[in-house]
Design an enzyme around this catalytic site. Structure first.
Site, PDB file in Angstrom:
ATOM      1  N   SER A  91      63.790 -28.051  -0.125  1.00  0.00           N
ATOM      2  CA  SER A  91      63.591 -26.776   0.570  1.00  0.00           C
ATOM      3  C   SER A  91      64.811 -25.917   0.328  1.00  0.00           C
ATOM      4  O   SER A  91      65.940 -26.369   0.547  1.00  0.00           O
ATOM      5  CB  SER A  91      63.398 -26.996   2.073  1.00  0.00           C
ATOM      6  OG  SER A  91      63.610 -25.784   2.784  1.00  0.00           O
ATOM      7  N   GLY A  92      64.599 -24.680  -0.110  1.00  0.00           N
ATOM      8  CA  GLY A  92      65.721 -23.778  -0.350  1.00  0.00           C
ATOM      9  C   GLY A  92      66.439 -23.380   0.921  1.00  0.00           C
ATOM     10  O   GLY A  92      67.671 -23.442   1.005  1.00  0.00           O
ATOM     11  N   SER A  93      65.681 -22.958   1.951  1.00  0.00           N
ATOM     12  CA  SER A  93      66.333 -22.510   3.188  1.00  0.00           C
ATOM     13  C   SER A  93      67.065 -23.668   3.861  1.00  0.00           C
ATOM     14  O   SER A  93      68.175 -23.495   4.375  1.00  0.00           O
ATOM     15  CB  SER A  93      65.309 -21.890   4.140  1.00  0.00           C
ATOM     16  OG  SER A  93      64.307 -22.827   4.497  1.00  0.00           O
ATOM     17  N   GLY A 259      62.933 -20.570   0.231  1.00  0.00           N
ATOM     18  CA  GLY A 259      63.455 -20.713  -1.120  1.00  0.00           C
ATOM     19  C   GLY A 259      62.409 -21.213  -2.085  1.00  0.00           C
ATOM     20  O   GLY A 259      62.286 -20.701  -3.217  1.00  0.00           O
ATOM     21  N   THR A 260      61.606 -22.223  -1.667  1.00  0.00           N
ATOM     22  CA  THR A 260      60.581 -22.732  -2.570  1.00  0.00           C
ATOM     23  C   THR A 260      59.472 -21.710  -2.790  1.00  0.00           C
ATOM     24  O   THR A 260      58.877 -21.651  -3.872  1.00  0.00           O
ATOM     25  CB  THR A 260      59.994 -24.048  -2.040  1.00  0.00           C
ATOM     26  OG1 THR A 260      59.661 -23.904  -0.658  1.00  0.00           O
ATOM     27  CG2 THR A 260      60.975 -25.196  -2.216  1.00  0.00           C
TER      28      THR A 260
END
Length: 351
Positions: A91-93, A259-260
């Site tokens: 996960s980006g965040s 982010g993803t």
């Protein structure tokens, strides 16, 4: 006497999505890699995720990131991501929040200017670049997972919605990508409930009709994400901007664009010939927060093209706290949890 078990937490957010970082109170998990430790949590200790994402301690819209010792010597720290849908491998965040927490807690000493280090996620090693100005972590840039288009402009009939055209990207999980305007949305905050209801129906219909398989990972479970795409505005020769909203099944509209989700958009825009390596896309949420994705490289692998990318955002520390886990509390469910709570962090009090 009543024994309370204690969890140490740092609450953060990136783009509005709250990530609760567990910094202490959990025993070392079995597993030779962070991925194996994630499997252990998922299969044998899911109580931690439920405890921190459900009442009375949390809400499903939050995420939880458990810091664990890295098993890769190149990484400073490992982390396991927990969300309402389960255990995403990336996960980006959450990575932006975890990297910030690692710096703010001193696990990686902060240095002025730009500094680099690595974290170990369940998906593997993640390179981090942090920008620190006057002691403040102003930005985190992290690698997004290599992303690609699995399905381009398929159609499905969705009850109470109609025929929906969608594409599917893999960017750490499988994402259905839909045009917001085609479904009657402007991506404003007052549409949040309607967006969640619409996305729920679409994801349910896609899950009922078909599954998806990653070209190297194989079956990674049913499609859990949907990304509403707004119109794309070209801001500069190599910079684009688009309103966006990510839905996590079941029932959650993310506060950030994720982010993803941003990586999935990069993969789609590259597939359509709209961006190339070096180009950037800023996704803007219902709350006017944003992440910047950059297409860094395109390579051919399997049956298609894979987009390598980075995601840049800022995380804010909301709180440093302790949670007291009292298994005698009728609102607290300790099944699937008590065996991983560290007694080294327990406290006893007289009644």
């Amino acid at each position: 006497m009543s024994r309370e078990l204690v969890l140490q937490l740092m609450d953060t957010h990136a783009g509005g999505d709250v990530s609760r970082i567990v910094t202490g109170g959990i025993e070392r998990l079995p597993g030779a890699t962070v991925r194996e430790q994630m499997h252990y949590l998922r299969d044998d200790a899911d109580g931690l995720r439920k405890l921190l994402l459900e009442e009375p301690y949390g809400i499903p819209e939050m995420s939880v990131d458990l810091l664990v010792p890295a098993t890769d010597p190149a990484a400073a720290v490992g982390y396991i991501i927990m969300e309402v849908m389960g255990y995403p491998i990336y996960s980006g965040s959450n990575t932006i929040c975890t990297a910030t927490a690692v710096l703010e807690s001193g696990l990686v000493p902060k240095r002025e200017g730009r500094q680099r280090f690595a974290l170990e996620s369940p998906a593997g090693l993640v390179q981090i670049e942090a920008l620190v100005e006057n002691g403040v972590v102003e930005a985190i840039t992290c690698e997004g997972l290599p992303s690609y288009i699995d399905t381009y402009r398929a159609s499905i009939h969705v009850p109470e919605v109609g025929v929906v055209t969608y594409s599917v990207a893999y960017s750490g999980g499988f994402y259905a990508l839909v045009d917001a305007a085609e479904l009657g949305f402007h991506l404003t905050r007052d549409e949040e409930r309607a967006l969640a209801d619409c996305a729920h129906r679409i994801v349910e219909a896609i899950q009922a009709e078909r599954g998806f398989s990653h070209y190297t990972l194989g079956d990674v479970g049913p499609l859990p994400f949907l990304h509403f795409m707004g119109p794309v505005e070209q801001v500069a020769d190599d910079f684009y901007r688009s309103r966006s909203t990510t839905y996590v099944h079941p029932g959650v509209i993310c506060r950030s664009t994720t982010g993803t989700g941003t990586s999935a958009r990069l993969a789609l825009m590259n597939y359509e010939g709209r961006i190339r390596p070096g180009d950037k896309l800023e996704t803007v949420s219902l709350r006017e927060t944003g992440f910047i994705g950059k297409c860094t490289r395109v390579r051919h692998e399997g049956q298609g093209q894979v987009v390598e990318n980075t995601i840049t955002g800022k995380s804010y520390v909301l709180a440093r706290s302790e949670i007291l886990v009292n298994c005698e509390d009728p609102l607290v469910e300790c099944a699937g949890l008590h065996h991983i709570l560290s007694t080294a962090h327990s406290s006893e009090r007289g009644e």
